[in-house]
Scaffold this active site. Structure first.
Site, PDB file in Angstrom:
ATOM      1  N   TYR A 142       0.905  -1.106  -0.016  1.00  0.00           N
ATOM      2  CA  TYR A 142       0.027  -0.023  -0.038  1.00  0.00           C
ATOM      3  C   TYR A 142       0.922   1.204  -0.046  1.00  0.00           C
ATOM      4  O   TYR A 142       1.552   1.669   1.104  1.00  0.00           O
ATOM      5  CB  TYR A 142      -1.098   0.009   1.277  1.00  0.00           C
ATOM      6  CG  TYR A 142      -2.141  -0.695   0.750  1.00  0.00           C
ATOM      7  CD1 TYR A 142      -2.468  -0.905  -0.518  1.00  0.00           C
ATOM      8  CD2 TYR A 142      -3.204  -1.174   1.802  1.00  0.00           C
ATOM      9  CE1 TYR A 142      -3.524  -1.657  -0.758  1.00  0.00           C
ATOM     10  CE2 TYR A 142      -4.339  -1.839   1.663  1.00  0.00           C
ATOM     11  CZ  TYR A 142      -4.539  -2.078   0.333  1.00  0.00           C
ATOM     12  OH  TYR A 142      -5.691  -2.735  -0.121  1.00  0.00           O
ATOM     13  N   LYS A 195       4.369 -14.347  -1.991  1.00  0.00           N
ATOM     14  CA  LYS A 195       4.337 -14.771  -3.631  1.00  0.00           C
ATOM     15  C   LYS A 195       5.767 -14.377  -4.090  1.00  0.00           C
ATOM     16  O   LYS A 195       6.070 -13.905  -5.022  1.00  0.00           O
ATOM     17  CB  LYS A 195       3.513 -13.561  -4.243  1.00  0.00           C
ATOM     18  CG  LYS A 195       3.264 -13.439  -5.683  1.00  0.00           C
ATOM     19  CD  LYS A 195       2.230 -14.877  -5.957  1.00  0.00           C
ATOM     20  CE  LYS A 195       2.166 -14.935  -7.734  1.00  0.00           C
ATOM     21  NZ  LYS A 195       1.717 -16.468  -7.911  1.00  0.00           N
ATOM     22  N   ASP A 228      -2.067 -16.435  -4.135  1.00  0.00           N
ATOM     23  CA  ASP A 228      -3.161 -16.882  -5.070  1.00  0.00           C
ATOM     24  C   ASP A 228      -3.465 -17.915  -4.942  1.00  0.00           C
ATOM     25  O   ASP A 228      -4.988 -18.123  -4.789  1.00  0.00           O
ATOM     26  CB  ASP A 228      -2.678 -16.563  -6.666  1.00  0.00           C
ATOM     27  CG  ASP A 228      -1.375 -17.187  -6.903  1.00  0.00           C
ATOM     28  OD1 ASP A 228      -0.626 -17.438  -5.843  1.00  0.00           O
ATOM     29  OD2 ASP A 228      -0.944 -16.950  -8.189  1.00  0.00           O
ATOM     30  N   ASP A 252      -5.456  -7.165   3.420  1.00  0.00           N
ATOM     31  CA  ASP A 252      -6.828  -6.514   3.145  1.00  0.00           C
ATOM     32  C   ASP A 252      -7.736  -7.357   2.389  1.00  0.00           C
ATOM     33  O   ASP A 252      -8.919  -7.784   2.433  1.00  0.00           O
ATOM     34  CB  ASP A 252      -6.433  -5.397   2.541  1.00  0.00           C
ATOM     35  CG  ASP A 252      -7.533  -4.220   2.741  1.00  0.00           C
ATOM     36  OD1 ASP A 252      -8.414  -4.412   3.377  1.00  0.00           O
ATOM     37  OD2 ASP A 252      -7.333  -3.143   2.095  1.00  0.00           O
ATOM     38  N   ASP A 256     -11.283  -9.593   3.554  1.00  0.00           N
ATOM     39  CA  ASP A 256     -12.429  -9.297   2.857  1.00  0.00           C
ATOM     40  C   ASP A 256     -13.194 -10.556   2.457  1.00  0.00           C
ATOM     41  O   ASP A 256     -14.255 -10.776   2.733  1.00  0.00           O
ATOM     42  CB  ASP A 256     -12.366  -8.240   1.873  1.00  0.00           C
ATOM     43  CG  ASP A 256     -12.606  -6.961   2.152  1.00  0.00           C
ATOM     44  OD1 ASP A 256     -12.406  -6.585   3.399  1.00  0.00           O
ATOM     45  OD2 ASP A 256     -13.075  -5.916   1.461  1.00  0.00           O
TER      46      ASP A 256
END
Ligand code: ATP
Length: 365
Positions: A142, A195, A228, A252, A256
């Site tokens: 971010y 990742k 992923d 984040d 969700d």
């Protein structure tokens, strides 16, 4: 035992910011439920410190995030933040760091704890899910968190946009310590998200720092997954996970996903904390479409406030705070299970009717 004996001595000062939209309904509802739970648990009374933030603060103070609010937060140990609707703020406030982001940055609230657990009686995609996403809150991908000055996003030409991701070993290690100590108190299973096949240095540093911290927690079983692959596995077998530790953006998005898999936006709580301060905040936004209609589900903020009381309990050496938190959680579950629920959960109860039902139940054992 607390230093507070009797309910009249106010040991607990907690900040409260209603924010925007449904915040004007769910924050007062949460204060009622917290007060009732503390009475029922024979705990200390709360001295609520109401602070301006959001659209109301723009009208009164010329800014959504007044300096006076920040100064008072600096003196408090904990607070409740209602949702804010920063997209509706007039310029220049719309393009500035949101009030929630500003508070997290100012007070270095580096740990964002987001549990995802299905409520009994609520239809959910993953009814057996019971996990916690521990999200690093101050850096990572971010870009708006990453610069001393400026946003960390750049446009060298109208057709090229760049963003900076930042990973420091110190920040990765401190979120890893939060996650491992939480795993130790739960089922002792932890998944590190990364990742590293394409982001070898950044998410590699995150993974390696977590591995190193894990060596101090030999009883915790550690797994590692690419973000992923993990997203797919959470949909297929979310009940297999317990604590998941992730950098800011991965955390984040994953939280969700897990919030929605386990229930609805209206039920997903969260706590933001540093070593010394904590902020209860629902995972959802200000829901302008239903604001002012007495239809909002206050559950996420009730459960966030319960997390806050649990965070405060060991710091004040006051088991009554933890008992009040349990009462809130049980009351919410029993209320929903009895068929009293807001519209987002398929029920017909208004915000105030649901709040009254929860308030009545916190007094029952
Ligand atoms: P933000 O960008 O601030 O997260 P958003 O518009 O993306 O905001 P929300 O404000 O969370 O997202 O709203 C998304 C949808 O979920 C809306 O239809 C809203 O009515 C609904 N919703 C969100 N929170 C609640 C709640 N507590 N009770 C009922 N419905 C809610």
């Amino acid at each position: 035992m607390s230093q507070t004996d009797g309910r009249n001595a106010t040991a607990l000062r907690i900040g409260a910011m209603t924010g925007d939209g449904i915040g004007h309904e769910i924050v007062p509802a949460t204060i009622r439920v917290v007060d009732a739970a503390l009475v029922a648990a024979d705990g200390p009374a709360v001295d609520w410190v109401h602070l301006p933030l959001g659209l109301g603060a723009i009208d009164e103070h010329g800014t959504p995030m007044p300096d006076s609010t920040l100064a008072t937060l600096g003196e408090l140990e904990s607070w409740i933040l209602g949702p804010h609707d920063s997209a509706s703020y007039p310029d220049p406030f719309r393009s500035q760091l949101t009030p929630g982001g500003r508070i997290r940055k100012e007070f270095d609230l580096f740990a964002n704890i987001r549990p995802a657990r299905a409520l009994p009686g609520v239809r959910s995609v993953s009814p057996r899910m019971d996990l916690v996403v521990v999200r690093e809150n101050t850096e990572g991908f971010y870009a708006d968190r990453n610069m001393f000055v400026g946003s960390g996003e750049f446009m060298p030409t109208p057709d090229v946009a760049l963003a900076v991701g930042v990973f420091t070993r110190a920040a990765c290690e401190r979120i890893a310590r939060e996650a491992f100590s939480l795993a130790e108190r739960r089922s002792r299973k932890l998944t590190i998200v990364h990742k590293t096949n394409v982001l070898a240095m950044t998410t590699g540093l995150f993974r390696d720092a977590c591995r190193a911290v894990g060596e101090q927690f030999p009883h915790v079983e550690v797994a590692e997954e690419h973000v992923d692959a993990l997203a797919a596995h959470l949909v297929r077998r979310g009940e297999d996970y317990d604590v998941i530790v992730a950098e800011n953006m991965f955390g984040d998005i994953l939280s969700d996903l897990t919030g929605e898999l386990s229930g609805s936006l209206g039920t997903a709580p969260s706590l933001n904390s540093s070593e010394t301060q904590a902020m209860a905040q629902a995972s959802h936004g200000s829901a302008p479409d239903i604001a002012g209609k007495n239809r909002a589900n206050p559950t996420a903020l009730f459960l966030s406030a319960a997390m806050l009381l649990e965070w405060l309990a060991p710091r004040h050496r006051d088991e009554r705070l933890a008992a009040a938190a349990r009462r809130i959680r049980h009351a919410v579950e029993a209320t929903v299970e009895s068929g009293v629920a807001t519209a987002d959960l398929g029920g017909q109860a208004s915000t105030s009717a649901f709040t009254e039902a929860v308030e009545a139940r916190v007094h029952r054992r």
